[in-house]
Design a protein around this motif. Structure first.
Motif, mmCIF file in Angstrom:
data_model
loop_
_atom_site.group_PDB
_atom_site.id
_atom_site.type_symbol
_atom_site.label_atom_id
_atom_site.label_comp_id
_atom_site.label_asym_id
_atom_site.label_seq_id
_atom_site.Cartn_x
_atom_site.Cartn_y
_atom_site.Cartn_z
ATOM 1 N N THR A 1 8.477 36.600 115.117
ATOM 2 C CA THR A 1 8.073 36.126 113.790
ATOM 3 C C THR A 1 8.465 37.131 112.710
ATOM 4 O O THR A 1 8.976 36.755 111.648
ATOM 5 N N ARG A 2 8.255 38.422 112.965
ATOM 6 C CA ARG A 2 8.633 39.460 111.995
ATOM 7 C C ARG A 2 10.122 39.421 111.680
ATOM 8 O O ARG A 2 10.538 39.664 110.538
ATOM 9 N N THR A 3 10.930 39.131 112.688
ATOM 10 C CA THR A 3 12.375 39.147 112.495
ATOM 11 C C THR A 3 12.935 37.786 112.093
ATOM 12 O O THR A 3 14.157 37.610 112.028
ATOM 13 N N LEU B 1 23.809 40.302 112.423
ATOM 14 C CA LEU B 1 24.558 40.870 113.546
ATOM 15 C C LEU B 1 25.363 42.087 113.102
ATOM 16 O O LEU B 1 25.414 43.111 113.797
ATOM 17 N N GLU B 2 25.999 41.984 111.950
ATOM 18 C CA GLU B 2 26.833 43.077 111.466
ATOM 19 C C GLU B 2 26.013 44.292 111.051
ATOM 20 O O GLU B 2 26.536 45.414 110.996
ATOM 21 N N ALA B 3 24.719 44.083 110.767
ATOM 22 C CA ALA B 3 23.870 45.198 110.345
ATOM 23 C C ALA B 3 23.435 46.079 111.510
ATOM 24 O O ALA B 3 22.890 47.163 111.304
ATOM 25 N N VAL B 4 23.662 45.609 112.735
ATOM 26 C CA VAL B 4 23.244 46.362 113.920
ATOM 27 C C VAL B 4 24.458 47.014 114.572
ATOM 28 O O VAL B 4 25.441 46.343 114.889
ATOM 29 N N ASP B 5 24.382 48.321 114.750
ATOM 30 C CA ASP B 5 25.426 49.066 115.447
ATOM 31 C C ASP B 5 25.110 49.042 116.940
ATOM 32 O O ASP B 5 24.128 49.651 117.373
ATOM 33 N N PRO B 6 25.898 48.334 117.759
ATOM 34 C CA PRO B 6 25.567 48.222 119.185
ATOM 35 C C PRO B 6 25.599 49.555 119.918
ATOM 36 O O PRO B 6 24.986 49.694 120.973
ATOM 37 N N THR B 7 26.292 50.558 119.368
ATOM 38 C CA THR B 7 26.300 51.877 119.997
ATOM 39 C C THR B 7 25.059 52.694 119.650
ATOM 40 O O THR B 7 24.768 53.696 120.299
ATOM 41 N N ASP B 8 24.351 52.273 118.622
ATOM 42 C CA ASP B 8 23.124 52.959 118.212
ATOM 43 C C ASP B 8 22.132 51.935 117.666
ATOM 44 O O ASP B 8 21.813 51.928 116.474
ATOM 45 N N PRO B 9 21.636 51.053 118.538
ATOM 46 C CA PRO B 9 20.761 49.973 118.064
ATOM 47 C C PRO B 9 19.433 50.505 117.562
ATOM 48 O O PRO B 9 18.939 51.527 118.045
ATOM 49 N N PRO B 10 18.838 49.822 116.578
ATOM 50 C CA PRO B 10 17.528 50.252 116.074
ATOM 51 C C PRO B 10 16.435 50.003 117.093
ATOM 52 O O PRO B 10 16.563 49.141 117.978
ATOM 53 N N ALA B 11 15.345 50.745 116.987
ATOM 54 C CA ALA B 11 14.173 50.477 117.810
ATOM 55 C C ALA B 11 13.608 49.120 117.423
ATOM 56 O O ALA B 11 13.771 48.679 116.273
ATOM 57 N N PRO B 12 12.964 48.433 118.366
ATOM 58 C CA PRO B 12 12.400 47.117 118.037
ATOM 59 C C PRO B 12 11.537 47.122 116.789
ATOM 60 O O PRO B 12 11.592 46.182 115.986
ATOM 61 N N ALA B 13 10.747 48.173 116.591
ATOM 62 C CA ALA B 13 9.852 48.228 115.428
ATOM 63 C C ALA B 13 10.615 48.322 114.117
ATOM 64 O O ALA B 13 10.078 47.996 113.054
ATOM 65 N N ASP B 14 11.884 48.758 114.173
ATOM 66 C CA ASP B 14 12.680 48.939 112.950
ATOM 67 C C ASP B 14 13.596 47.761 112.658
ATOM 68 O O ASP B 14 14.206 47.705 111.589
ATOM 69 N N LEU B 15 13.703 46.832 113.603
ATOM 70 C CA LEU B 15 14.699 45.769 113.454
ATOM 71 C C LEU B 15 14.430 44.873 112.256
ATOM 72 O O LEU B 15 15.359 44.498 111.531
ATOM 73 N N ALA B 16 13.166 44.527 112.016
ATOM 74 C CA ALA B 16 12.839 43.650 110.887
ATOM 75 C C ALA B 16 13.299 44.267 109.571
ATOM 76 O O ALA B 16 13.857 43.579 108.704
ATOM 77 N N ALA B 17 13.108 45.576 109.392
ATOM 78 C CA ALA B 17 13.523 46.251 108.160
ATOM 79 C C ALA B 17 15.039 46.280 108.042
ATOM 80 O O ALA B 17 15.600 46.089 106.951
ATOM 81 N N VAL B 18 15.733 46.508 109.164
ATOM 82 C CA VAL B 18 17.204 46.517 109.148
ATOM 83 C C VAL B 18 17.728 45.156 108.729
ATOM 84 O O VAL B 18 18.628 45.036 107.884
ATOM 85 N N TRP B 19 17.168 44.107 109.311
ATOM 86 C CA TRP B 19 17.636 42.761 108.983
ATOM 87 C C TRP B 19 17.248 42.344 107.571
ATOM 88 O O TRP B 19 17.959 41.563 106.938
ATOM 89 N N ALA B 20 16.139 42.866 107.072
ATOM 90 C CA ALA B 20 15.719 42.511 105.710
ATOM 91 C C ALA B 20 16.732 42.973 104.677
ATOM 92 O O ALA B 20 16.849 42.380 103.597
ATOM 93 N N HIS B 21 17.490 44.031 104.984
ATOM 94 C CA HIS B 21 18.475 44.571 104.042
ATOM 95 C C HIS B 21 19.894 44.082 104.335
ATOM 96 O O HIS B 21 20.841 44.506 103.684
#
Length: 299
Positions: A226-228, A270-290
């Protein structure tokens, strides 16, 4: 509502918690009936019709006479509705030829009724591990039919998905979940394309430890989904709360744009996530928000 209700003086109101009826505790038939108005539920293609898979017994699996899918017509807050519930206790909610056709046919008939002047809402209770391994190719074909029928109906009336738990929604039917007009989930529910055990078996425990429940729910759990923005409404495991959430989703009607059509937004995520250095689950919502869609992807 995602946590136990507090009492007037602040502590948890355990009396209210104990008084509620858990939606998760019900089987598929009881879940479907609980959502509909009292006295209006009528099951179609029920167990006494003996419509079961012909492919299980030759493989040493005892078939079930409704093939693990319950289809119930009735009224939801006074409006015509069909509730389609997958029984998680039979073959892990796996979808085969017969069960998939039951879902697709129910959605298609709801679309026909809607076009003929009887607007019919559909509710999908999704507790499934995906395609049944014993009917792999047939199951994949019927999941495609389910998605096609869902797309037909959602243009006319809301198709509301519900993932309550404890099994979750994985595999091909997670695609159907993503196509729903509104997706409702509990904190206990889970949603993902591949299940944790599948990922672990294919990529190893270092990629996904299927025994780490905290990790699983931090990624696939209802609160995270839901957060994401991959699910729309997080509800308490309670029959009354679930029915209210479904009615509210029905009253919102067909959205102006379904999530599955927001391609630019999904690509930007998808492009906001670096597969070689993925964000922690708790940070994903903030990454996707931007995440910002490309200029050509914007409306």
């Amino acid at each position: 509502m995602t946590s136990p209700p507090p009492a007037a003086d602040g502590p948890t109101d355990w009396t209210a918690i104990l008084a509620r009826t858990g939606f998760i505790e019900l089987d598929a038939r009881a879940r479907a009936t609980a959502l509909l108005d009292d006295g209006t539920a009528r099951e179609l293609c029920g167990p006494f019709d003996r419509i079961e898979s012909p492919w299980l017994e030759p493989q040493g699996v005892v078939p079930q006479s409704d093939d693990g899918v319950i289809v119930v017509k009735g009224r939801l807050d006074g409006r015509p509705a069909v509730v389609i519930a997958i029984e998680q206790a039979f073959q892990g909610g796996g979808i085969g030829e017969v069960s998939g056709v039951k879902i697709a046919a129910a959605l298609s008939l709801a679309a026909r009724d809607s076009r003929d002047g009887t607007p019919t809402v559909a509710v999908l209770l999704l507790e499934t591990g995906g395609v049944r391994l014993q009917e792999a190719n047939l199951g994949l074909a019927t999941v495609a039919e389910v998605c096609s029928a869902l797309l037909e109906l959602r243009a006319l009336q809301p198709v509301i998905g519900v993932i309550a738990g404890t099994l979750g929604c994985f595999g091909g039917m997670s695609i159907a979940a993503g196509l729903c007009s509104t997706l409702i989930i509990t904190a206990e529910g889970r949603l993902g394309l591949d299940g944790p055990q599948v990922i672990e078996s294919e990529a190893g425990v270092a990629e996904f430890d299927a025994s780490d429940h905290t990790l699983i729910w931090s990624i696939d759990g209802g609160a995270q989904r839901t957060r994401t923005g991959l699910a729309d409404v997080l509800v308490l495991d309670d029959v009354t709360a679930m029915r209210s959430a479904v009615i509210e989703a029905m009253e919102r009607g067909v959205p102006g744009e379904h999530r599955s059509r927001r391609i630019g937004e999904l690509r930007a995520r998808l492009e906001a996530v670096d597969p070689t250095d993925p964000p922690a689950p708790a940070d994903l919502a903030a990454v996707w928000a931007h995440a910002v869609p490309r200029e050509g992807d914007r409306p």
